[in-house]
Every structure is written in C-alpha cells, then in structure tokens.
Write an enzyme that holds these catalytic residues in place. Sequence first.
Site, PDB file in Angstrom:
ATOM      1  N   SER A  95       0.602  -0.847  -0.136  1.00 17.51           N
ATOM      2  CA  SER A  95       0.454   0.017   0.236  1.00 17.51           C
ATOM      3  C   SER A  95       1.130   1.142   0.397  1.00 17.51           C
ATOM      4  O   SER A  95       2.052   1.270   0.573  1.00 17.51           O
ATOM      5  CB  SER A  95      -1.155  -0.232   0.950  1.00 17.51           C
ATOM      6  N   TYR A 108      -2.529  -0.718   9.935  1.00 18.10           N
ATOM      7  CA  TYR A 108      -2.909  -0.801   8.680  1.00 18.10           C
ATOM      8  C   TYR A 108      -1.269  -0.860   8.380  1.00 18.10           C
ATOM      9  O   TYR A 108      -0.662  -1.108   7.379  1.00 18.10           O
ATOM     10  CB  TYR A 108      -3.784  -0.415   8.044  1.00 18.10           C
ATOM     11  N   LYS A 112       1.768  -2.485   6.610  1.00 18.63           N
ATOM     12  CA  LYS A 112       1.835  -2.911   5.034  1.00 18.63           C
ATOM     13  C   LYS A 112       4.204  -1.720   4.780  1.00 18.63           C
ATOM     14  O   LYS A 112       4.390  -2.808   4.131  1.00 18.63           O
ATOM     15  CB  LYS A 112       1.269  -1.691   4.637  1.00 18.63           C
TER      16      LYS A 112
END
Length: 203
Positions: A95, A108, A112
């Site tokens: 991401s 999150y 990543k």
Amino acid sequence: PAVPLAGRRCPGIEPVCVDLGDWEATERALDSVGPVDLLVNNAAVALLQPFLEVTKDAFDRSFEVNLRAVIQVSQIVARGLIARGAPGAIVNISSQCSQRAVTNHSVYCSTKGALDMLTKVMALELGPHKIRVNAVNPTVVMTPMGQAAWSDPCKAKTMLDRIPLGKFAEVEHVVDAILFLLSDRSGMTTGSTLPVEGGFWAN
C-alpha cells in the site's frame, strides 16, 4: 455468488476458500494445491482505529492476515518451486500507506511497512533459487474495502488533495502492475516496491 462468477470469467479456476488468519486451516487448504509458479498475496484487512484506541484484537487480526499469511503461503509456494527446481515470481500487495502516515491507519500502515521489508528479505533469500519477489503499492482502490474506508466525500478529499493526479486508482491499474511483475518482462526486477499511487509518495 463470487464462485460462479469467477468460473464464468475464467473457466478452470477452482477457488479455495480459507481464513488466512488461521494457520492450521491455511496449511490444510493449500496441502493439495499446486504446482504453483506465480503467487499474488492480495488478502488484507483494514481495521481502522485512532492510535489511542487500537485494540489487541485489531492488531492481532491485522498482522495475522496482512503479514503472517504472506509468510506462510509464500513458504509453501517457494518450497514447492525449489523442490521442482522451477523459477517463479511472487507479488505482495502492499500500500501507499507503507511509507506515508494516514490518520487512524496506525496498525494498517505498520503491517504494510513490514510487508515492504518482508518483500526485500524474501527477494534476498529466494533470489538464488530464481524466485523473484516484488510488491505493488497502490493508493486507494474502490474495491469493497476501499469503499468502506473512503466513500465519504469529505474524507476522500483529504486523500485526493495529497495525490498529484487527483484521483484514486482503478482495479486495472493495479492488475497491470501485478502482471508486469509476474511476467518475464520484469526478469531483472526483484525486491522492489512499485507505487501505483498517482504521485502520493512525491508529495
């Protein structure tokens, strides 16, 4: 309904459904799959919480699916390739959040960021076996997960204002990058992170 649709679009595909957060179930599910030459690690969860409200459950679930499952599935595929003496390619879907901070995305972003480094270490260790490993780092893509997180126009504007091209990615933009990294056209590319983010990292 997803299974018949997949079958209609690509005859011969046999979906295998498993909770990738469950190590034992994943191992059982993949036991009879293969041989596999190309792997795309695309499964992920985005459990968004302000940093001060991050829960153990959200942390554990995020790392189980977004990082640990990548290790497990890639080990299974890589061992099969090595046993057959076959070259291969693995693409991890990371991401833009791996390298830029986004509010309420602390867990999150962390998964990543870890995935980007995992990609490099996998490339280092699997390269001698002729297995290439790269990552694709998209901006927001309006999949169901993207819609859940970014469908509010006010929230979306805060992200779009940071993207020089002024738009989110289409699924095809990400697919094209994946196909390139799986193909022989990227035969000298490994350990890379390929941004598909409209210039977000340039900001």
